[in-house]
Design a protein around this motif. Structure first.
Motif: not given
Length: 148
Positions: A18-22, A57-63, A144-145
């Motif tokens: 599904l194109g979801i890496a993590a 959205r795989p993670r909060r704030g991700s595309a 992310r920093a």
């Protein structure tokens, strides 16, 4: 019996088909089926077979990621609050703790939940055992920093 891989109650999982890496996953042996949070989904027919398209959205704030898969099944699911809903199920490859296996997963609204994916016992049976006192035994998402 071969040795099983030990998981914590939460781990990183990928759905490469599904194109979801993590993404953060809750391992819940009290749940029979697995559930994937989707923002929206739509049904269509491709080559005479039912398919479902969806955005997540795989993670909060991700595309948002858009994916599609053939519909494997549609059935009633009872959530932990006792509410029954009719859900679409797909089959896809789960990558977890260095192992890949095909699982069934339903598409659900998990907006209020802390984990976008819940892995039920049918996804882990036979390959994994769960230590509920531990978590992220097979890696963590790196934060992310922040820019200053």
């Amino acid at each position: 019996m071969s040795s099983m891989i030990v998981l914590g109650w939460r781990e990183l999982a990928a759905l490469p088909g599904l194109g979801i890496a993590a993404m953060r996953a809750k391992i819940d042996t009290g749940a029979r089926s697995s559930a994937l949070h989707v923002e929206s989904h739509w049904s269509y027919v491709e080559a005479g077979a039912p398919w479902v398209g969806f955005r997540l959205r795989p993670r909060r704030g991700s595309a948002l990621v858009e994916a599609a898969a053939p519909v494997f099944d549609e059935r009633w699911v009872t959530d932990s609050g006792g509410h029954r809903t009719r859900r679409l199920f797909i089959r896809t490859v789960l990558s977890l703790a260095g192992t890949e296996r095909e699982i069934e997963i339903n598409l659900a609204d998990r907006r209020g939940m802390r984990f976008p994916i819940l892995l039920g016992r049918t996804a882990v049976i036979g390959a994994f055992t769960v230590d509920p006192a531990r978590s992220f035994l097979h890696g963590r998402l790196r934060r992310r920093a922040s820019s200053v």
